[in-house]
Design a protein around this motif. Structure first.
Motif, short mmCIF file in Angstrom:
data_model
loop_
_atom_site.label_atom_id
_atom_site.label_comp_id
_atom_site.label_asym_id
_atom_site.label_seq_id
_atom_site.Cartn_x
_atom_site.Cartn_y
_atom_site.Cartn_z
N LYS A 1 0.88 -1.09 0.09
CA LYS A 1 0.01 -0.15 0.01
C LYS A 1 0.93 1.31 -0.07
O LYS A 1 0.48 2.23 -0.51
CB LYS A 1 -0.99 -0.10 1.05
N ARG A 2 1.88 1.22 0.78
CA ARG A 2 2.71 2.59 0.83
C ARG A 2 3.65 2.66 -0.31
O ARG A 2 3.82 3.77 -0.66
CB ARG A 2 3.67 2.23 1.94
N CYS A 3 3.84 1.53 -1.06
CA CYS A 3 4.47 1.63 -2.51
C CYS A 3 3.64 2.40 -3.18
O CYS A 3 4.09 3.24 -4.17
CB CYS A 3 4.99 0.33 -2.75
N LYS A 4 2.28 2.19 -3.24
CA LYS A 4 1.36 2.71 -4.11
C LYS A 4 1.04 4.13 -4.04
O LYS A 4 1.33 5.04 -4.72
CB LYS A 4 0.10 1.95 -4.14
N GLU A 5 1.18 4.52 -2.62
CA GLU A 5 1.03 5.98 -2.21
C GLU A 5 2.43 6.77 -2.64
O GLU A 5 2.01 7.78 -3.12
CB GLU A 5 1.07 5.84 -0.67
N VAL A 6 3.53 6.09 -2.59
CA VAL A 6 4.62 6.73 -3.00
C VAL A 6 4.67 6.95 -4.55
O VAL A 6 4.84 8.21 -5.05
CB VAL A 6 5.96 6.00 -2.70
N PHE A 7 4.17 5.92 -5.07
CA PHE A 7 3.86 6.26 -6.54
C PHE A 7 3.02 7.62 -7.11
O PHE A 7 3.25 8.23 -7.86
CB PHE A 7 3.57 4.87 -7.41
N VAL A 8 1.88 7.26 -6.44
CA VAL A 8 0.91 8.54 -6.51
C VAL A 8 1.50 9.83 -6.31
O VAL A 8 1.17 10.61 -7.26
CB VAL A 8 -0.26 8.11 -5.73
N HIS A 9 2.13 9.78 -5.18
CA HIS A 9 2.85 11.19 -4.60
C HIS A 9 3.70 11.51 -5.78
O HIS A 9 3.73 12.82 -6.10
CB HIS A 9 3.43 10.95 -3.46
N GLY A 10 4.67 10.62 -6.30
CA GLY A 10 5.62 10.95 -7.04
C GLY A 10 5.08 11.54 -8.49
O GLY A 10 5.46 12.72 -9.03
N ILE A 11 3.94 10.87 -9.01
CA ILE A 11 3.43 11.31 -10.37
C ILE A 11 2.95 12.53 -10.13
O ILE A 11 2.85 13.24 -10.94
CB ILE A 11 2.59 10.07 -10.93
N ILE A 12 1.94 12.63 -9.02
CA ILE A 12 1.32 14.21 -8.89
C ILE A 12 2.32 15.19 -8.95
O ILE A 12 2.17 16.08 -9.54
CB ILE A 12 0.35 14.01 -7.61
N ILE A 13 3.28 15.01 -7.82
CA ILE A 13 4.25 16.05 -8.03
C ILE A 13 5.05 16.41 -9.28
O ILE A 13 5.16 17.50 -9.50
CB ILE A 13 5.16 15.63 -6.72
N GLY A 14 5.40 15.27 -9.84
CA GLY A 14 6.02 15.32 -11.12
C GLY A 14 5.20 16.22 -12.08
O GLY A 14 5.85 17.03 -12.89
N GLN A 15 3.99 15.78 -12.23
CA GLN A 15 2.93 16.37 -13.12
C GLN A 15 2.92 17.74 -12.96
O GLN A 15 3.12 18.64 -13.99
CB GLN A 15 1.74 15.72 -13.24
#
Length: 134
Positions: A1-15
């Motif tokens: 679950k945390r891995c998925k949250e890190v992924f989501v955070h990364g793509i939102i910030i990156g975008q």
């Protein structure tokens, strides 16, 4: 679950970072990016085939992002070029489930029975070793 949250955070910030101008009007663009956070969720969700439940609540995340300077983070494009998102997705979808497979199939021993605990640990170690060796 945390891995998925890190992924989501990364793509939102990156975008969001990708949409900032190089020189002038950065503050105005940051405010606009925070206002358009729901649209960013939609774009990122469509691009990465994600469900809306994978994203944090808009208002909570907006309040969280206001505390940080988005400009200090790398763009989504540069992170994709380094292959970091692919590695994170591989870890989330392949590596972690494979590592947890022996745990799901393992039995539980009474912690007071030292012999049963040692036997169970030995079986688990053998299972993980065999799995890592192929």
């Amino acid at each position: 679950k945390r891995c998925k949250e890190v992924f989501v955070h990364g793509i939102i910030i990156g975008q969001m970072r990708q949409g900032l101008p190089m020189l002038f009007g950065k503050d105005k663009a940051k405010k606009k990016a925070l206002e358009n956070l729901p649209r960013t969720y939609e774009e990122v969700g469509a691009k990465y085939k994600m469900n809306h439940r994978d994203f944090p609540p808009v208002e909570n995340y907006r309040n969280f992002l206001e505390k940080f300077d988005v400009e200090t983070f790398p763009t989504l494009e540069s992170v994709e070029k380094q292959g970091l998102l692919t590695k994170l997705l591989t870890a989330t979808n392949v590596t972690l489930p494979r590592m947890l497979r022996p745990v799901k199939r393992s039995a539980v021993a009474d912690p007071r029975d030292k012999e049963a605990v040692k036997d169970l640990q030995s079986k688990y170690t053998q299972s993980v070793t065999a799995q890592l060796q192929g």
